[in-house]
Design an enzyme around this catalytic site. Structure first.
Site, PDB file in Angstrom:
ATOM      1  N   TYR A  40      77.291  23.174  54.339  1.00 34.15           N
ATOM      2  CA  TYR A  40      78.082  24.267  54.375  1.00 34.15           C
ATOM      3  C   TYR A  40      79.064  24.274  55.615  1.00 34.15           C
ATOM      4  CZ  TYR A  40      74.709  26.212  50.829  1.00 34.15           C
ATOM      5  OH  TYR A  40      74.183  26.463  49.742  1.00 34.15           O
ATOM      6  N   GLU A  54      77.159  49.441  40.583  1.00 35.48           N
ATOM      7  CA  GLU A  54      78.082  49.000  39.812  1.00 35.48           C
ATOM      8  C   GLU A  54      79.502  49.305  39.833  1.00 35.48           C
ATOM      9  OE1 GLU A  54      76.186  49.013  35.594  1.00 35.48           O
ATOM     10  OE2 GLU A  54      75.449  46.995  35.924  1.00 35.48           O
TER      11      GLU A  54
END
Length: 449
Positions: free
Chosen positions: A344, A419
């Protein structure tokens, strides 16, 4: 069933709204184009929630995302004109949407894989899936939030497709496998996709992405410069000569050397790293040697991680790990093999490109949320691999289900999000894309090109 029927009805209404909005004009100034894009993004909300819940309930591990990729390809097939290429870096997808007007090429990325973590949430769409991890059957869940990333990118594709005739540029949608693969001899998804050439044909000008978390109230956190640390894994294997615990002078056993190496690694950060160039952390997470108290082993292993917000300091840390391990091993008459896997990269949000999209992120947040500049994070993300040869922009999407109180962290078995953040994430992707297309990094308008 009633809940799913309601979602399907809302999704169908969303698609009708998108088509109606798509036919409401053929040209727009940058500000008007932004507003139109955000309206189209809002219209995808019900469909994005339905997509997310399906993906959440059907998670797959790194490089095993076959069903997820098929589901994504099926959704994209309902957007005629988008060019879809599957099977990239095993299970990845590249989709290209060419706008009706010339302009920059913007790539948007979402990662698809899940984690070997058992979900402990009482959700109607809770994951009960199993998968193969290192030869064992394990529970699998989207404790990482990647299910939301995929759904939000599909929502952005739907919104931008609906305004394709007036889109001043091209959008490349990257659905990436194996972000959770981690550093090692097998490339994780981002560098694997870069190696496969996803940033060429068409040549991408900028890559953008986002990552959801439950650490704070609904909002967006961005940063000009180093945002997330590199993530490397090192392993030091020591080999000597074993013996009996009663006569250590007859052996060249490695346990004392391994202990000295662990201690020596602790002064890398304090004495070899320039703190003004970027924070760096060297952590030993494993020290293994021997099987019985009266047997001197002939091998030992030290392993850990390096994280840095500076590519220069990352290199210094690597050099010092090798040097200290080799020299201490020699002093004890041992041999040392040092392996460092860099998976990474340091994730650096390009300052100029981030400046261009900052206002768009703030507009996307609207009155019910907040977009602000944040400090760097020591966590790692393989998205940085997209930034080797071109600018990237990355932001965090806060979505605690408890308002001001933080929820469970990513990778926790209890990870859950609000959500409402899905709508915000779609708005952020769409708004940032349009902002970059209509404004150069130096502030010059480009909509008329």
């Amino acid at each position: 069933m009633k809940r799913l029927h309601s979602l399907a009805t809302l999704a169908a209404a969303s698609l009708l709204s998108l088509n109606a909005l798509a036919q409401s004009g053929t040209a727009a100034a940058p500000d008007a184009l932004q507003q139109r894009g955000l309206s189209l993004a809002d219209a995808t909300e019900a469909q994005v929630i339905a997509w997310r819940r399906h993906i959440h309930q059907n998670p797959e591990l790194s490089f095993q995302e076959k069903r997820t990729a098929a589901y994504v390809a099926e959704a994209l097939a309902r957007m005629p004109g988008i060019e879809v290429q599957t099977g990239i870096a095993k299970t990845g997808i590249k989709a290209v949407l060419r706008g009706g007007k010339p302009g920059p090429v913007v790539a948007l990325r979402a990662d698809m894989d899940a984690l070997p973590v058992e979900e402990r949430n009482d959700l109607p769409f809770k994951s009960t899936a199993k998968g193969d991890w290192l030869g064992k059957e394990v529970p699998v869940s989207h404790a990482c939030g990647h299910d939301t990333h995929v759904a939000m990118l599909l929502g952005a594709a739907q919104a931008l497709w609906s305004m394709r005739a007036e889109l001043p540029g091209t959008v490349v949608f990257l659905f990436q496998p194996a972000e959770e693969q981690g550093p090692g001899p097998v490339l994780s998804g981002a560098p694997a996709m870069v190696q496969a050439g996803v940033l060429d044909n068409p040549k991408v000008d900028v890559v953008m992405g986002q990552h959801i978390n439950a650490g704070g109230p609904l909002g967006i956190g961005y940063r000009r410069g180093s945002l997330m640390a590199s993530g490397d894994v090192f392993k030091i294997s020591l080999k000597g000569q074993g013996g009996h615990g009663s006569s250590p002078w007859t052996a060249k056993e490695p346990t004392v050397a391994a202990a000295e190496i662990v201690l020596a690694l602790q002064n890398i950060v304090s004495h070899r790293i320039d703190p003004l160039d970027g924070p760096t952390v060297v952590t030993v997470g494993m020290l293994q040697s021997g099987n019985r108290v009266n047997i001197l082993p002939d091998t030992a292993e030290v392993a850990g991680t390096v994280r840095s917000l500076s590519a220069k300091n990352q290199k210094v840390a690597h050099e010092n790990i090798r040097l200290k391990a080799q020299k201490i091993a020699e002093q004890h008459g041992l041999t040392a093999k040092v392996e460092i896997d860099t998976g990474y990269e340091v994730l650096v949000s390009d300052p100029g490109a981030t400046q261009v999209v900052a206002n768009a992120l703030e507009a996307a947040a609207g009155p019910g949320a907040q977009a602000r500049e944040i400090g760097p994070r020591m966590g790692s993300e393989d998205f940085g691999s997209f930034g080797k040869n071109r600018p990237v922009v990355f932001w965090n999407l806060n979505a605690s289900p408890f308002g001001d109180r933080p929820g469970a962290p990513n990778h926790s078995s209890e990870f859950v999000i609000d959500e409402k953040a899905l709508r915000l994430g779609v708005r952020a992707l769409v708004g940032s894309t349009l902002a970059y297309m209509t404004t150069r990094p130096n502030g010059e308008l480009t909509a008329s090109r």
